[in-house]
Design a protein around this motif. Structure first.
Motif, PDB file in Angstrom:
ATOM      1  N   VAL A 202       0.846  -1.209   0.000  1.00 50.95           N
ATOM      2  CA  VAL A 202       0.000   0.000   0.000  1.00 50.95           C
ATOM      3  C   VAL A 202       0.867   1.239   0.000  1.00 50.95           C
ATOM      4  CG1 VAL A 202      -1.758   1.277   1.267  1.00 50.95           C
ATOM      5  CG2 VAL A 202      -1.858  -1.226   1.171  1.00 50.95           C
ATOM      6  N   TYR A 203       1.851   1.271   0.879  1.00 51.25           N
ATOM      7  CA  TYR A 203       2.711   2.442   0.975  1.00 51.25           C
ATOM      8  C   TYR A 203       3.518   2.647  -0.303  1.00 51.25           C
ATOM      9  CZ  TYR A 203       1.755   2.891   6.002  1.00 51.25           C
ATOM     10  OH  TYR A 203       1.151   3.084   7.212  1.00 51.25           O
ATOM     11  N   ARG A 204       4.026   1.550  -0.877  1.00 46.09           N
ATOM     12  CA  ARG A 204       4.815   1.683  -2.105  1.00 46.09           C
ATOM     13  C   ARG A 204       3.980   2.236  -3.255  1.00 46.09           C
ATOM     14  NH1 ARG A 204       8.099  -3.995  -1.634  1.00 46.09           N
ATOM     15  NH2 ARG A 204       9.739  -3.270  -0.219  1.00 46.09           N
ATOM     16  N   ALA A 205       2.700   1.879  -3.284  1.00 46.98           N
ATOM     17  CA  ALA A 205       1.817   2.376  -4.340  1.00 46.98           C
ATOM     18  C   ALA A 205       1.633   3.889  -4.256  1.00 46.98           C
ATOM     19  CB  ALA A 205       0.463   1.673  -4.269  1.00 46.98           C
ATOM     20  N   LEU A 206       1.877   4.453  -3.086  1.00 51.36           N
ATOM     21  CA  LEU A 206       1.707   5.892  -2.904  1.00 51.36           C
ATOM     22  C   LEU A 206       2.936   6.690  -3.312  1.00 51.36           C
ATOM     23  CD1 LEU A 206      -0.015   5.871   0.612  1.00 51.36           C
ATOM     24  CD2 LEU A 206      -1.114   6.209  -1.597  1.00 51.36           C
ATOM     25  N   ILE A 207       4.070   6.026  -3.523  1.00 53.23           N
ATOM     26  CA  ILE A 207       5.312   6.759  -3.791  1.00 53.23           C
ATOM     27  C   ILE A 207       5.188   7.621  -5.037  1.00 53.23           C
ATOM     28  CG2 ILE A 207       7.733   6.523  -4.439  1.00 53.23           C
ATOM     29  CD1 ILE A 207       7.906   4.085  -2.624  1.00 53.23           C
ATOM     30  N   GLY A 208       4.680   7.049  -6.136  1.00 58.78           N
ATOM     31  CA  GLY A 208       4.571   7.801  -7.389  1.00 58.78           C
ATOM     32  C   GLY A 208       3.715   9.043  -7.254  1.00 58.78           C
ATOM     33  N   PRO A 209       2.451   8.919  -6.790  1.00 57.82           N
ATOM     34  CA  PRO A 209       1.603  10.109  -6.648  1.00 57.82           C
ATOM     35  C   PRO A 209       2.185  11.155  -5.698  1.00 57.82           C
ATOM     36  CG  PRO A 209       0.279   8.118  -6.555  1.00 57.82           C
ATOM     37  CD  PRO A 209       1.697   7.679  -6.534  1.00 57.82           C
ATOM     38  N   ILE A 210       2.775  10.702  -4.590  1.00 54.95           N
ATOM     39  CA  ILE A 210       3.338  11.653  -3.642  1.00 54.95           C
ATOM     40  C   ILE A 210       4.540  12.371  -4.247  1.00 54.95           C
ATOM     41  CG2 ILE A 210       4.547  11.859  -1.431  1.00 54.95           C
ATOM     42  CD1 ILE A 210       2.730   9.674  -0.346  1.00 54.95           C
ATOM     43  N   ARG A 211       5.352  11.634  -4.991  1.00 54.73           N
ATOM     44  CA  ARG A 211       6.523  12.265  -5.609  1.00 54.73           C
ATOM     45  C   ARG A 211       6.082  13.301  -6.636  1.00 54.73           C
ATOM     46  NH1 ARG A 211      12.024   8.909  -6.907  1.00 54.73           N
ATOM     47  NH2 ARG A 211      13.408  10.712  -7.025  1.00 54.73           N
ATOM     48  N   ALA A 212       4.995  13.034  -7.346  1.00 49.20           N
ATOM     49  CA  ALA A 212       4.481  13.999  -8.318  1.00 49.20           C
ATOM     50  C   ALA A 212       4.000  15.266  -7.620  1.00 49.20           C
ATOM     51  CB  ALA A 212       3.350  13.369  -9.130  1.00 49.20           C
TER      52      ALA A 212
END
Length: 223
Positions: A202-212
């Motif tokens: 779950v947390y890894r899936a958030l990396i892309g959107p958060i980095r954007a």
């Protein structure tokens, strides 16, 4: 290179933190750290005066709870234990038994840290990274650095420290991603109620959107 459980090395040092879609807070002309709580008197320490305390260099990786790690970083600053023993401890209220420290940043982020974790020998109030003053993306003018805990503990843009004799209320207690109270990376303490291995995907899936979001915030600088 051995990383803590569930972590993956990344290139560079991404900007993560509170309110990522906004620019970092402006650095005050004369930045200070307010220190209060269970003290006989509150004190205000300028960042300039802080830098005059005995200094320390620390080579340490930075581990985000989302699962990425920035490796080979060189931090420089003041050991939190030095600040605590020399400036804070002499002002404690009589018979006060400090259990928790609250660190607050100019961006509104707060981390609640057990005293024993805050006094670890690798915990710094850092003002330099890799030989340069901290930039606004990474916590200028000073930030907490606690390498043995996930990055959300290492409050950026540090402006206030509070001393508590019991655990302070945590407004995120019932959040679905409630952070672990100690957040120790080698024990994989990511989530308050769920095992670290369970929440990794779950947390890894958030990396892309958060980095954007972070990139968008970085493009707009405070004046």
């Amino acid at each position: 290179m051995t990383l803590p459980p569930g972590q993956r090395a990344v290139d560079g040092f991404p900007r993560f933190g509170t309110h990522l879609h906004h620019p970092p807070p402006a650095v005050p002309a004369n930045p200070v750290i307010e220190i209060g709580g269970a003290l006989t008197e509150a004190i205000t320490l300028s960042v300039t005066d802080l830098a005059k305390l005995p200094r320390k260099e620390l080579g340490a990786d930075f581990h985000c709870v989302a699962g990425w790690s920035a490796t080979g970083l060189l931090w420089e600053g003041i050991a939190f234990e030095t600040l605590y023993r020399t400036r804070v401890e002499p002002l404690l209220e009589p018979d006060a038994s400090i259990s928790h420290i609250v660190f607050e940043g100019l961006d509104g982020h707060r981390s609640i840290v057990l005293l024993e974790d805050a006094l670890a020998d690798d915990v710094l109030i850092a003002d330099r990274l890799d030989g340069k003053p901290l930039d606004s993306d990474h916590g200028a003018p000073v930030r907490l650095v606690s390498p043995g805990q996930y990055g959300f503990v290492s409050t950026k843009h540090l402006c206030r420290i509070e001393l508590h004799t019991s655990e302070p209320p945590d407004p995120d207690r019932w959040s679905p991603i409630a952070a672990h109270r100690r957040a120790r990376v080698w024990q994989e303490e990511r989530h308050r109620y769920l095992p670290g291995r369970v929440v990794r995907p779950v947390y890894r899936a958030l990396i892309g959107p958060i980095r954007a979001l972070s990139a968008r915030g970085s493009r707009t600088r405070p004046r």
